[in-house]
Design a protein around this motif. Sequence first.
Motif, PDB file in Angstrom:
ATOM      1  N   VAL A 191      44.998   7.357  20.272  1.00  0.00           N
ATOM      2  CA  VAL A 191      44.317   8.325  19.410  1.00  0.00           C
ATOM      3  C   VAL A 191      42.823   8.312  19.695  1.00  0.00           C
ATOM      4  CG1 VAL A 191      43.929   9.128  17.057  1.00  0.00           C
ATOM      5  CG2 VAL A 191      46.020   7.887  17.598  1.00  0.00           C
ATOM      6  N   GLY A 192      42.297   9.485  20.010  1.00  0.00           N
ATOM      7  CA  GLY A 192      40.871   9.613  20.251  1.00  0.00           C
ATOM      8  C   GLY A 192      40.108   9.937  18.986  1.00  0.00           C
ATOM      9  N   ILE A 193      38.856   9.508  18.966  1.00  0.00           N
ATOM     10  CA  ILE A 193      37.908   9.880  17.909  1.00  0.00           C
ATOM     11  C   ILE A 193      36.776  10.647  18.584  1.00  0.00           C
ATOM     12  CG2 ILE A 193      36.252   9.043  16.181  1.00  0.00           C
ATOM     13  CD1 ILE A 193      39.153   8.544  15.376  1.00  0.00           C
ATOM     14  N   LEU A 194      36.409  11.770  18.007  1.00  0.00           N
ATOM     15  CA  LEU A 194      35.287  12.558  18.527  1.00  0.00           C
ATOM     16  C   LEU A 194      34.388  12.951  17.373  1.00  0.00           C
ATOM     17  CD1 LEU A 194      33.927  13.960  20.954  1.00  0.00           C
ATOM     18  CD2 LEU A 194      35.386  15.951  20.498  1.00  0.00           C
ATOM     19  N   GLY A 195      33.170  12.415  17.379  1.00  0.00           N
ATOM     20  CA  GLY A 195      32.232  12.724  16.302  1.00  0.00           C
ATOM     21  C   GLY A 195      32.753  12.353  14.927  1.00  0.00           C
ATOM     22  N   GLU A 196      33.382  11.196  14.802  1.00  0.00           N
ATOM     23  CA  GLU A 196      33.912  10.675  13.526  1.00  0.00           C
ATOM     24  C   GLU A 196      35.146  11.425  13.034  1.00  0.00           C
ATOM     25  OE1 GLU A 196      32.682   7.863  11.599  1.00  0.00           O
ATOM     26  OE2 GLU A 196      31.814   7.573  13.566  1.00  0.00           O
ATOM     27  N   GLU A 197      35.760  12.245  13.892  1.00  0.00           N
ATOM     28  CA  GLU A 197      36.986  12.946  13.514  1.00  0.00           C
ATOM     29  C   GLU A 197      38.118  12.559  14.461  1.00  0.00           C
ATOM     30  OE1 GLU A 197      37.559  14.878  10.902  1.00  0.00           O
ATOM     31  OE2 GLU A 197      35.479  14.734  10.190  1.00  0.00           O
ATOM     32  N   PRO A 198      39.297  12.230  13.929  1.00  0.00           N
ATOM     33  CA  PRO A 198      40.430  11.892  14.800  1.00  0.00           C
ATOM     34  C   PRO A 198      40.950  13.122  15.536  1.00  0.00           C
ATOM     35  CG  PRO A 198      40.773  11.104  12.542  1.00  0.00           C
ATOM     36  CD  PRO A 198      39.633  12.044  12.497  1.00  0.00           C
ATOM     37  N   GLU A 240      44.259   7.491  11.079  1.00  0.00           N
ATOM     38  CA  GLU A 240      43.464   6.649  10.170  1.00  0.00           C
ATOM     39  C   GLU A 240      43.139   5.305  10.837  1.00  0.00           C
ATOM     40  OE1 GLU A 240      43.902   3.864   6.264  1.00  0.00           O
ATOM     41  OE2 GLU A 240      45.538   5.251   6.709  1.00  0.00           O
ATOM     42  N   TYR A 241      44.124   4.709  11.504  1.00  0.00           N
ATOM     43  CA  TYR A 241      43.903   3.438  12.192  1.00  0.00           C
ATOM     44  C   TYR A 241      42.838   3.575  13.283  1.00  0.00           C
ATOM     45  CZ  TYR A 241      48.040   1.155  10.091  1.00  0.00           C
ATOM     46  OH  TYR A 241      48.941   0.586   9.233  1.00  0.00           O
ATOM     47  N   ALA A 242      42.885   4.670  14.020  1.00  0.00           N
ATOM     48  CA  ALA A 242      41.907   4.885  15.092  1.00  0.00           C
ATOM     49  C   ALA A 242      40.494   4.976  14.528  1.00  0.00           C
ATOM     50  CB  ALA A 242      42.249   6.152  15.873  1.00  0.00           C
ATOM     51  N   LEU A 243      40.357   5.671  13.400  1.00  0.00           N
ATOM     52  CA  LEU A 243      39.035   5.811  12.794  1.00  0.00           C
ATOM     53  C   LEU A 243      38.552   4.477  12.219  1.00  0.00           C
ATOM     54  CD1 LEU A 243      36.765   7.768  12.183  1.00  0.00           C
ATOM     55  CD2 LEU A 243      37.927   8.391  10.047  1.00  0.00           C
ATOM     56  N   ARG A 244      39.466   3.713  11.624  1.00  0.00           N
ATOM     57  CA  ARG A 244      39.091   2.396  11.101  1.00  0.00           C
ATOM     58  C   ARG A 244      38.696   1.443  12.225  1.00  0.00           C
ATOM     59  NH1 ARG A 244      44.039   1.212   7.111  1.00  0.00           N
ATOM     60  NH2 ARG A 244      43.258  -0.934   7.173  1.00  0.00           N
ATOM     61  N   ALA A 245      39.413   1.510  13.329  1.00  0.00           N
ATOM     62  CA  ALA A 245      39.071   0.675  14.491  1.00  0.00           C
ATOM     63  C   ALA A 245      37.702   1.074  15.043  1.00  0.00           C
ATOM     64  CB  ALA A 245      40.136   0.822  15.567  1.00  0.00           C
ATOM     65  N   LEU A 251      31.262   1.661  16.590  1.00  0.00           N
ATOM     66  CA  LEU A 251      31.195   2.637  17.672  1.00  0.00           C
ATOM     67  C   LEU A 251      30.555   3.939  17.192  1.00  0.00           C
ATOM     68  CD1 LEU A 251      34.689   1.998  19.305  1.00  0.00           C
ATOM     69  CD2 LEU A 251      32.514   0.802  19.655  1.00  0.00           C
ATOM     70  N   ARG A 252      30.297   4.827  18.146  1.00  0.00           N
ATOM     71  CA  ARG A 252      29.706   6.120  17.809  1.00  0.00           C
ATOM     72  C   ARG A 252      30.164   7.156  18.844  1.00  0.00           C
ATOM     73  NH1 ARG A 252      23.402   5.554  20.019  1.00  0.00           N
ATOM     74  NH2 ARG A 252      24.035   5.441  22.199  1.00  0.00           N
ATOM     75  N   HIS A 253      30.061   8.416  18.460  1.00  0.00           N
ATOM     76  CA  HIS A 253      30.329   9.566  19.334  1.00  0.00           C
ATOM     77  C   HIS A 253      31.808   9.765  19.661  1.00  0.00           C
ATOM     78  CE1 HIS A 253      25.970   8.934  20.987  1.00  0.00           C
ATOM     79  NE2 HIS A 253      25.997   9.282  19.709  1.00  0.00           N
ATOM     80  N   TYR A 254      32.407   8.786  20.343  1.00  0.00           N
ATOM     81  CA  TYR A 254      33.819   8.913  20.691  1.00  0.00           C
ATOM     82  C   TYR A 254      34.395   7.562  21.045  1.00  0.00           C
ATOM     83  CZ  TYR A 254      32.812   8.840  25.824  1.00  0.00           C
ATOM     84  OH  TYR A 254      32.428   8.507  27.105  1.00  0.00           O
ATOM     85  N   SER A 255      35.716   7.492  21.017  1.00  0.00           N
ATOM     86  CA  SER A 255      36.439   6.292  21.450  1.00  0.00           C
ATOM     87  C   SER A 255      37.905   6.690  21.553  1.00  0.00           C
ATOM     88  CB  SER A 255      36.265   5.132  20.456  1.00  0.00           C
ATOM     89  OG  SER A 255      36.898   5.417  19.218  1.00  0.00           O
ATOM     90  N   ARG A 256      38.713   5.777  22.075  1.00  0.00           N
ATOM     91  CA  ARG A 256      40.165   6.019  22.123  1.00  0.00           C
ATOM     92  C   ARG A 256      40.873   4.698  21.872  1.00  0.00           C
ATOM     93  NH1 ARG A 256      41.839   6.211  27.292  1.00  0.00           N
ATOM     94  NH2 ARG A 256      43.297   4.518  26.860  1.00  0.00           N
ATOM     95  N   THR A 257      41.710   4.658  20.857  1.00  0.00           N
ATOM     96  CA  THR A 257      42.388   3.418  20.484  1.00  0.00           C
ATOM     97  C   THR A 257      43.868   3.485  20.851  1.00  0.00           C
ATOM     98  OG1 THR A 257      40.826   2.908  18.703  1.00  0.00           O
ATOM     99  CG2 THR A 257      43.008   1.908  18.555  1.00  0.00           C
TER     100      THR A 257
END
Length: 310
Positions: A191-198, A240-245, A251-257
Amino acid sequence: MSSKSVLRVALLAGGTSSEREVSLKGAKAVHSALLELGHRVEFFDPASDLLNLVQRAKDFDVAFLVMHGPGGEDGTLQGFLDMLGLPYQGAGVLGSALAMHKGLSKILYERVGLPVPKGKLFKKGISLALMRDYAHSLGFPLIVKPATQGSSVGLSLVENEYALDEAVEKAFEVDKEILLEEHLKGRELTVGILGEEPLPVVEIQHKAKFFNYETKYTPGLAEEICPAPISKELTLTAQEYALRAHRALYLRHYSRTDMILVEDKIFVLETNTIPGMTETSLLPLSAKVAGLSFKDLIEKLLRLALESSS
């Protein structure tokens, strides 16, 4: 700065880690997108071009990182860019270092209540007998992996006690700390996060025993399905888990869990602070399903980098 303004972008890729080729491949796609967006781009390889970047840092508005592994994704390069005063997309020094270390990130996941596989961190020089004892308490098969590598470099699926010593040796060849972790068999999600949104959940389907380096980067060996064919409830839980991680690791901007779904329970495995950036990589695929083209994604990341520095 208007959305149509031309930016002077220093594109950083390559480096000296075992993921150098993956980095360079992603940089080609990003370079093409940046040019199509109308930006001015120059390429810098941290393996050879850092002095040049120091001398010319004021010629650029922003850096775009397509770096993977130690030296590029662990906070080292981020600190260097901070000292130059050059904004960049993705995690800062602290977040990069925390996410890169699988042992520390695991602790932080647990502190915010995220389910994780059972496992333990071991430092180089520790008795093999202690690791064997722990492996037996964990049970086979199990995973042995370096603490600070990406793309499954140095990772082994250990089927029995006879294969343990070789797997431990392989992991210690690329790292000073390794993890012994239970092997959970289930459906692989990310799950990716982009700008605090999953972003939409992706399921990775493959026939290998685990999602190793070859499976990740050889066309045709894995199929990525987005949105993942799972229930709405599981989808929301994974997001939700991706955003909590993401937040737990600063982290900031983006990530992928990356996660694994075992029956109806999701376990968090690890978080990538600079996800793969070819047009067919997992985070760009998820962004596309959410309505963002590859070029839109690159542009948004540039803007997030600039907003953080203002």
